[in-house]
Design an enzyme around this catalytic site. Structure first.
Site, PDB file in Angstrom:
ATOM      1  N   GLY A  93       0.805  -1.216   0.000  1.00 33.25           N
ATOM      2  CA  GLY A  93       0.000   0.000   0.000  1.00 33.25           C
ATOM      3  C   GLY A  93       0.834   1.261   0.000  1.00 33.25           C
ATOM      4  O   GLY A  93       2.066   1.242   0.062  1.00 33.25           O
ATOM      5  N   LYS A 116       3.529  12.075  -3.054  1.00 31.20           N
ATOM      6  CA  LYS A 116       4.515  11.118  -2.554  1.00 31.20           C
ATOM      7  C   LYS A 116       5.369  11.816  -1.503  1.00 31.20           C
ATOM      8  O   LYS A 116       5.981  12.846  -1.785  1.00 31.20           O
ATOM      9  CB  LYS A 116       5.382  10.627  -3.719  1.00 31.20           C
ATOM     10  CG  LYS A 116       6.338   9.498  -3.399  1.00 31.20           C
ATOM     11  CD  LYS A 116       6.976   8.999  -4.690  1.00 31.20           C
ATOM     12  CE  LYS A 116       7.920   7.853  -4.441  1.00 31.20           C
ATOM     13  NZ  LYS A 116       8.508   7.347  -5.715  1.00 31.20           N
ATOM     14  N   ASP A 253       4.533  -4.500  -7.481  1.00 27.90           N
ATOM     15  CA  ASP A 253       3.836  -3.263  -7.122  1.00 27.90           C
ATOM     16  C   ASP A 253       4.377  -2.063  -7.886  1.00 27.90           C
ATOM     17  O   ASP A 253       3.830  -0.962  -7.771  1.00 27.90           O
ATOM     18  CB  ASP A 253       3.912  -3.012  -5.612  1.00 27.90           C
ATOM     19  CG  ASP A 253       5.338  -3.004  -5.082  1.00 27.90           C
ATOM     20  OD1 ASP A 253       5.994  -4.050  -5.183  1.00 27.90           O
ATOM     21  OD2 ASP A 253       5.795  -1.958  -4.580  1.00 27.90           O
TER      22      ASP A 253
END
EC number: 2.7.7.-
Length: 495
Positions: A93, A116, A253
């Site tokens: 996540g 971010k 990911d």
């Protein structure tokens, strides 16, 4: 839950949060003490229908640092799983990021606006949720260089200083990157949804509608969806290979369903040609070396295929509640088996263009790479030097490869050219960059920026976003790193 909000700066939706309950957690960001927008991508802002000047205001700094969400926005941290260096992690996540929402750009395309470094989320796993200015400017610089090279990628809208220090090896100024993407849906997103069960089909249907709308009404849409993703990834990795780009951390990911390059952590461009090149400090086994990128992406796509088995099985199984699992595995495997062939065909096209030949002569490409592997010339510079060779200027190539080593190949190459040597040289220059984000120049620019001087960063950005436009005044930007720099150079994730 509202799916549409408006602020003085942004008009945002969040269809992901609206349609995919269980695939995220609410998150509002961590307050920054003294946020200041350092860099704004004016061209991207205009493409998104935003007021670039307004993005320099204190209001924008509050939003782009994650301190204050846009009025009424549904801000979230996205959930996903992933295989990291081959090992499965059931819950990763957004550990230090959040989705502010979605913008619809001036062409009508839906784009994520993502922060971010905006603070610690439920997925942080002990991290501080922050980011340092160097890695955020690095992602800005290299993602914009990739965009200028025509390679599908996430984009950088802004970098905002937080006014605080973050502790890494030393204390460094904190910053937040505002990233724009077609979406942030990854192979790892599907791995997470498979484990949860119920969200899998809604996620697949949402992703198809968003990225592959031509498949929405297809009876075999999940199988064709997988094939479309395989095709996009084959094309993407071939483009990386053609410019010498090494991602550095190709976990599942970090493999997008949209086919965009994402997460510029320990990435770098190769200087001296060596297929085994690794820059990432954490890739101690060379899993993600330059030459391993195609098979690794194929491995990641196999994990994606596993996630789709239940959906494909139901579509193949008629009235059966479980469906035809064996048939699904066979059908998905058949598509996956063609990945490397698709990649290799795309890469061959790129290299034929790079050396200016139209004939399908893979031996010619392979033999050039053999010479390059033996003599380790600068990868980017070699193809520009070949174009200069056709113009009668032999010095650039002689500076890279001994003449006696490449002369036999040059004779075969000239015989294979489809056009005049002058026209071929011009065509080669249109596909072979002269300027890339060279590691030593990136290092210099980011060290200066960390110390508070953005001038070198801005100059390097302006050069690498015009990668094909040779300028004699910029000769230093086309040169490989000094030997003393290149020996042992490593890149880091910046987490």
């Amino acid at each position: 839950m509202s799916s549409s909000t408006t602020s003085t700066l942004f008009t945002l939706e969040n269809t992901y949060a609206r349609d995919l309950e269980g695939m995220y957690v609410p998150f509002t960001g961590t307050h920054a003490s003294n946020p200041e927008v350092l860099v704004v991508n004016t061209a991207l802002a205009e493409e998104l229908g935003l007021d670039a000047d307004a993005l320099h205001t204190p209001e924008a700094a509050e939003i782009l640092s994650g301190s204050v969400p846009p009025e009424g926005a549904t801000t979230i941290a996205m959930a996903y799983a992933g295989h990291q260096f081959g090992g499965y992690q059931p819950l990763l996540g957004d550990g230090r990021a959040m989705l502010l929402g979605e913008l619809v750009d001036t062409d009508g395309n839906r784009r994520d606006l993502h922060l971010k470094g905006s603070g610690r989320t439920r997925f942080s796993r002990g991290g501080d949720g922050r980011a340092a200015i160097g890695p955020m400017l690095r992602e800005y610089l290299i993602s914009e260089a990739m965009h200028a090279l025509g390679i599908p990628t996430t984009r950088a809208l802004a970098v905002t200083a937080t006014g605080e220090q973050v502790q890494r090896d030393t204390a460094e100024p904190g910053a937040v990157l505002a990233r724009v993407a077609s979406s942030h849906i990854r192979v790892g997103t599907f791995e997470f949804a498979l484990r949860q069960g119920d969200p899998l089909q809604p996620l697949a249907d949402y992703t198809i509608a968003r990225h592959y709308p031509e498949l929405v009404d297809a009876d075999d849409r999940y199988l064709r969806f997988f094939e479309a993703v395989v095709d996009r990834q084959a094309s993407l990795v071939a483009q990386w290979m053609a410019v010498g780009f090494i991602h550095g951390v190709l976990n599942t990911d970090n493999t997008t369903i949209s086919g965009e390059t994402i997460d510029y952590g320990p990435c770098a461009f190769m200087d001296a040609y060596d297929p085994a090149t690794v820059f990432s400090s954490i890739d101690v086994q060379g899993r993600y070396a330059y030459t391993n990128q195609p098979p690794v992406i194929g491995w990641n796509l196999a994990r994606f295929a596993e996630s789709l088995i239940p959906l494909v099985a139901k579509q193949l199984g008629g009235d059966s509640e479980v469906g035809d699992t064996d048939g699904a595995i066979t059908a998905l495997t058949d598509i996956l088996a063609a990945f490397l062939d698709r990649h290799d065909a795309r890469l061959a096209e790129h290299f034929r263009a790079k050396i200016g030949v139209a004939v399908d002569d893979q031996d010619l490409v392979d033999d050039l790479q053999t010479v390059m592997r033996e003599h380790r010339p600068d990868f980017t510079g070699t193809f520009r030097a070949l174009a200069e060779e056709l113009r009668g200027n032999s010095r650039p190539l002689d500076d890279l490869i001994p003449r006696d080593a490449i002369a036999p190949w040059l004779s075969r190459w000239r015989a294979a050219l489809a056009d005049t040597e002058s026209a071929t040289a011009d065509a080669m220059d249109r596909v072979n960059p002269i300027y890339i984000p060279r590691n030593h120049l990136v290092d210099i620019a980011l060290r200066a920026a960390t110390a508070g001087d953005l001038e070198k960063f801005q100059m390097l950005l302006s050069v690498v976003t015009r990668p094909f436009d040779a300028d004699p005044a910029l000769g230093a930007y086309a040169q490989p790193a000094p030997d003393e720099f290149g020996q042992g150079f490593q890149t880091f994730c910046g987490t």
